[in-house]
Design a protein around this motif. Structure first.
Motif, PDB file in Angstrom:
ATOM      1  N   PRO A 217       0.618  -0.668  -0.165  1.00 41.68           N
ATOM      2  CA  PRO A 217      -0.022  -0.111  -0.022  1.00 41.68           C
ATOM      3  C   PRO A 217       0.674   1.418   0.064  1.00 41.68           C
ATOM      4  CG  PRO A 217      -0.497  -1.514   0.978  1.00 41.68           C
ATOM      5  CD  PRO A 217      -0.226  -2.784   1.466  1.00 41.68           C
TER       6      PRO A 217
ATOM      7  N   ASN B 107       0.321   2.657  -3.358  1.00 39.62           N
ATOM      8  CA  ASN B 107      -0.634   4.351  -2.446  1.00 39.62           C
ATOM      9  C   ASN B 107      -1.888   2.883  -2.967  1.00 39.62           C
ATOM     10  OD1 ASN B 107      -1.562   6.097  -2.855  1.00 39.62           O
ATOM     11  ND2 ASN B 107      -1.886   7.085  -3.805  1.00 39.62           N
ATOM     12  N   ARG B 108      -2.232   2.012  -2.473  1.00 45.31           N
ATOM     13  CA  ARG B 108      -3.697   1.609  -2.694  1.00 45.31           C
ATOM     14  C   ARG B 108      -3.948   1.291  -0.716  1.00 45.31           C
ATOM     15  NH1 ARG B 108      -3.557  -3.489  -0.572  1.00 45.31           N
ATOM     16  NH2 ARG B 108      -1.732  -5.080  -0.718  1.00 45.31           N
ATOM     17  N   LYS B 109      -5.157   0.790  -0.421  1.00 42.25           N
ATOM     18  CA  LYS B 109      -5.520   1.510   0.263  1.00 42.25           C
ATOM     19  C   LYS B 109      -4.582  -0.134   1.460  1.00 42.25           C
ATOM     20  CE  LYS B 109      -9.867   4.016  -0.331  1.00 42.25           C
ATOM     21  NZ  LYS B 109     -11.350   3.860   0.182  1.00 42.25           N
ATOM     22  N   ILE B 110      -5.347  -0.474   2.853  1.00 39.34           N
ATOM     23  CA  ILE B 110      -4.627  -1.298   3.582  1.00 39.34           C
ATOM     24  C   ILE B 110      -6.074  -2.560   3.477  1.00 39.34           C
ATOM     25  CG2 ILE B 110      -3.762  -2.516   5.507  1.00 39.34           C
ATOM     26  CD1 ILE B 110      -2.450   0.049   6.442  1.00 39.34           C
TER      27      ILE B 110
ATOM     28  N   TRP C 271      -8.201  -4.774   5.499  1.00 42.48           N
ATOM     29  CA  TRP C 271      -9.022  -5.447   6.482  1.00 42.48           C
ATOM     30  C   TRP C 271      -8.104  -6.549   7.097  1.00 42.48           C
ATOM     31  CZ3 TRP C 271     -11.832  -9.506   7.879  1.00 42.48           C
ATOM     32  CH2 TRP C 271     -13.205  -9.820   7.194  1.00 42.48           C
TER      33      TRP C 271
END
Length: 306
Positions: free
Chosen positions: A111, A115-118, A120
């Motif tokens: 991420p 540049n990507r979301k973590i 869950w």
């Protein structure tokens, strides 16, 4: 066509088995981690250099790419140094079990780099891996949490910390390398990265006064194991793995690579017997880590296909 696919899958398992054997060689070679890695990289870069000349591949790259590849070579050198040092101070089984956490370091670093979301569930899996690590360490170092704060850290704890550092460096290197692999020849990338590792290690060894006659005095047995490590486990395995990826999906490759600790630990128990036979709780912890890593791969692949 199915026979061709089976052939490449079997080839991939052979490559992963060879990577698992790397840890065995690290134990067999009497050299300390730093000279071991210097010799490994030096011999491997000579072999790959010869292969490039044979294939008549161009060495030409932009100055920026060459500099970045040389610097990334330092990362892989540090990964190997911490990996072999972990084996020397603890054992193969503990080192490989902890090295399995590399997939989760990758899930944290990706991420940041891309540049990507973590995600869950990757955090949840990361916590499960910590539980697995607890079983792995507790199996040979009871009450290790209290002991880890003592002045004299045990070999087990040193090995765990070194192996986790190695896993982090491996994850960092794979992400860096992923960007190069998209646009550069894999063999050329490998050559410059190995060369970079040698250059940085040589500078350190030179200024620390470690380039002595003793450094270059190697027993015939060590030289034999080093040549196998550099040729089969480094030069061949790298080039072969790139070739196999043309016929097998990255997802299958990733899942198969997760078997490296299994192969390595099984070989260690067979070859070194009592020195590598761990308690039942160790194998519970190792199984937790491995199953979690595989589940993470399965879910990620399912999400990509949705």
């Amino acid at each position: 066509m199915p026979d061709v696919k089976l052939k490449h899958n079997l080839h991939l398992h052979l490559i992963v088995f060879i990577w698992g054997f790397t840890a065995i060689l690290g134990k067999l070679i009497s050299l300390d981690a730093l000279p071991l890695v210097w010799w490994r990289m030096s011999l491997a870069v000579l072999l790959i250099f010869g292969y490039i000349l044979y294939k008549k591949t161009s060495f030409k790259l932009s100055k920026k790419d060459i500099v970045l590849l040389l610097i990334s070579g330092l990362v892989i050198a540090l990964h190997w140094i911490t990996f072999f040092k972990a084996i020397k101070v603890s054992n193969i089984s503990i080192t490989l079990a902890c090295l399995s956490t590399g997939a989760f370091f990758t899930s944290i670093l990706e991420p940041i780099f891309y540049n990507r979301k973590i995600v869950w569930y990757e955090i949840v899996f990361g916590l499960v891996v910590l539980i697995g690590l607890y079983f792995v360490v507790e199996s040979s170092e009871p009450n290790f949490i209290q002991k880890s704060f003592s002045e004299n850290m045990s070999g087990t704890m040193q090995g765990v910390l070194l192996a986790l550092t190695s896993a982090f460096l491996s994850a960092s290197f794979s992400i860096i390398n992923g960007k190069f692999a998209q646009r550069l020849d894999a063999t050329i990338v490998s050559f410059y990265e190995l060369l970079g590792g040698i250059l940085f290690l040589s500078i350190f060894l030179l200024f620390s006064g470690q380039f002595t006659m003793e450094f270059f005095t190697i027993t015939a047995e060590d030289l034999m194991w080093l040549f196998i490590l550099a040729s089969i486990c480094t030069a061949y395995a790298f080039i072969a793995s790139v070739a196999v990826m043309k016929f097998i999906s990255p997802y299958t490759v990733m899942l198969t690579i997760n078997l490296e600790p299994v192969y390595g630990i099984a070989l260690a128990v067979l070859i070194f017997e009592k020195n590598e036979q761990m308690s039942f709780s160790f194998y519970i912890g190792a199984a937790i880590i491995l199953i979690t890593v595989i589940l993470n791969g399965l879910i990620r692949n399912h999400k990509k296909n949705d």
